[in-house]
Enzyme design. Sequence first.
Site, short mmCIF file in Angstrom:
data_model
loop_
_atom_site.label_atom_id
_atom_site.label_comp_id
_atom_site.label_asym_id
_atom_site.label_seq_id
_atom_site.Cartn_x
_atom_site.Cartn_y
_atom_site.Cartn_z
N LEU A 75 -61.72 12.69 -2.79
CA LEU A 75 -63.12 12.28 -2.81
C LEU A 75 -63.56 11.69 -4.14
O LEU A 75 -64.75 11.51 -4.40
CB LEU A 75 -64.01 13.47 -2.42
CG LEU A 75 -63.69 14.07 -1.04
CD1 LEU A 75 -64.58 15.27 -0.76
CD2 LEU A 75 -63.80 13.03 0.06
N CYS A 76 -62.58 11.36 -4.97
CA CYS A 76 -62.84 10.77 -6.28
C CYS A 76 -63.15 9.28 -6.12
O CYS A 76 -62.47 8.58 -5.37
CB CYS A 76 -61.59 10.98 -7.14
SG CYS A 76 -61.72 10.46 -8.84
N HIS A 77 -64.18 8.79 -6.82
CA HIS A 77 -64.54 7.38 -6.75
C HIS A 77 -63.52 6.52 -7.50
O HIS A 77 -62.98 6.94 -8.52
CB HIS A 77 -65.92 7.15 -7.37
CG HIS A 77 -67.03 7.69 -6.55
ND1 HIS A 77 -67.45 8.98 -6.64
CD2 HIS A 77 -67.81 7.10 -5.61
CE1 HIS A 77 -68.45 9.19 -5.79
NE2 HIS A 77 -68.68 8.05 -5.15
N MET A 113 -62.19 12.99 -14.17
CA MET A 113 -60.99 13.13 -13.34
C MET A 113 -59.90 12.17 -13.81
O MET A 113 -58.72 12.50 -13.76
CB MET A 113 -61.32 12.90 -11.85
CG MET A 113 -62.32 13.91 -11.29
SD MET A 113 -61.94 15.64 -11.67
CE MET A 113 -60.37 15.84 -10.90
N GLU A 114 -60.29 11.01 -14.29
CA GLU A 114 -59.32 10.05 -14.79
C GLU A 114 -58.62 10.58 -16.04
O GLU A 114 -57.40 10.46 -16.18
CB GLU A 114 -60.00 8.70 -15.06
CG GLU A 114 -60.40 7.95 -13.81
CD GLU A 114 -61.56 8.55 -13.02
OE1 GLU A 114 -61.75 8.16 -11.86
OE2 GLU A 114 -62.29 9.42 -13.56
N ASP A 128 -40.19 15.54 -16.40
CA ASP A 128 -39.18 14.81 -15.65
C ASP A 128 -38.08 14.26 -16.56
O ASP A 128 -36.90 14.34 -16.24
CB ASP A 128 -39.83 13.66 -14.88
CG ASP A 128 -38.82 12.90 -14.04
OD1 ASP A 128 -38.08 13.54 -13.27
OD2 ASP A 128 -38.76 11.66 -14.17
#
Length: 166
Positions: A75-77, A113-114, A128
């Site tokens: 639901l992140c824009h 969020m970014e 990794d």
Amino acid sequence: MSGFTHLDQEGNARMVDVGGKADTQREATAVGRIRMSGECFAAVAAGRMKKGDVLGVAQVAGIQGAKQASSLIPLCHLLQLTHCAVTFSLLPESREIEARCTTRCTGKTGVEMEALAGVSAALLTVYDMCKAVDRAMEITGIHLVEKSGGKSGHFRYPAPAEGSHD
């Protein structure tokens, strides 16, 4: 279901409508760490990992992760970032590498969020690229350090209380 911004009247998930909000300058910074063995830390610090330049690749991965936040978080824009920087600090006493991601945009919703996605992608890339040497690495402490802009204003992560282990 009122009060929940990501649910409609029937309780279904929805993306928040930010169309009526004003564009403002927004910035966010997030950090996180990865702890590893002494052997692994020394190899990364000296640039001797077999897979190549760990921090260089992780830096690009962090930027890419920030750009892809809306693809990873349902639901992140989708935001048009105007700036994204990923940096690393080597902390030899604890055998940790700290990743820091700062994101910026002018828009209707924040870039927290970014920044968090950027730090996560950077640290996962370190894991990794180093897992052949140390599979027991631990990613810890991913959190928002600071954000500015928008209706909610300025936020700064509270400094840990003296004597605490935060």
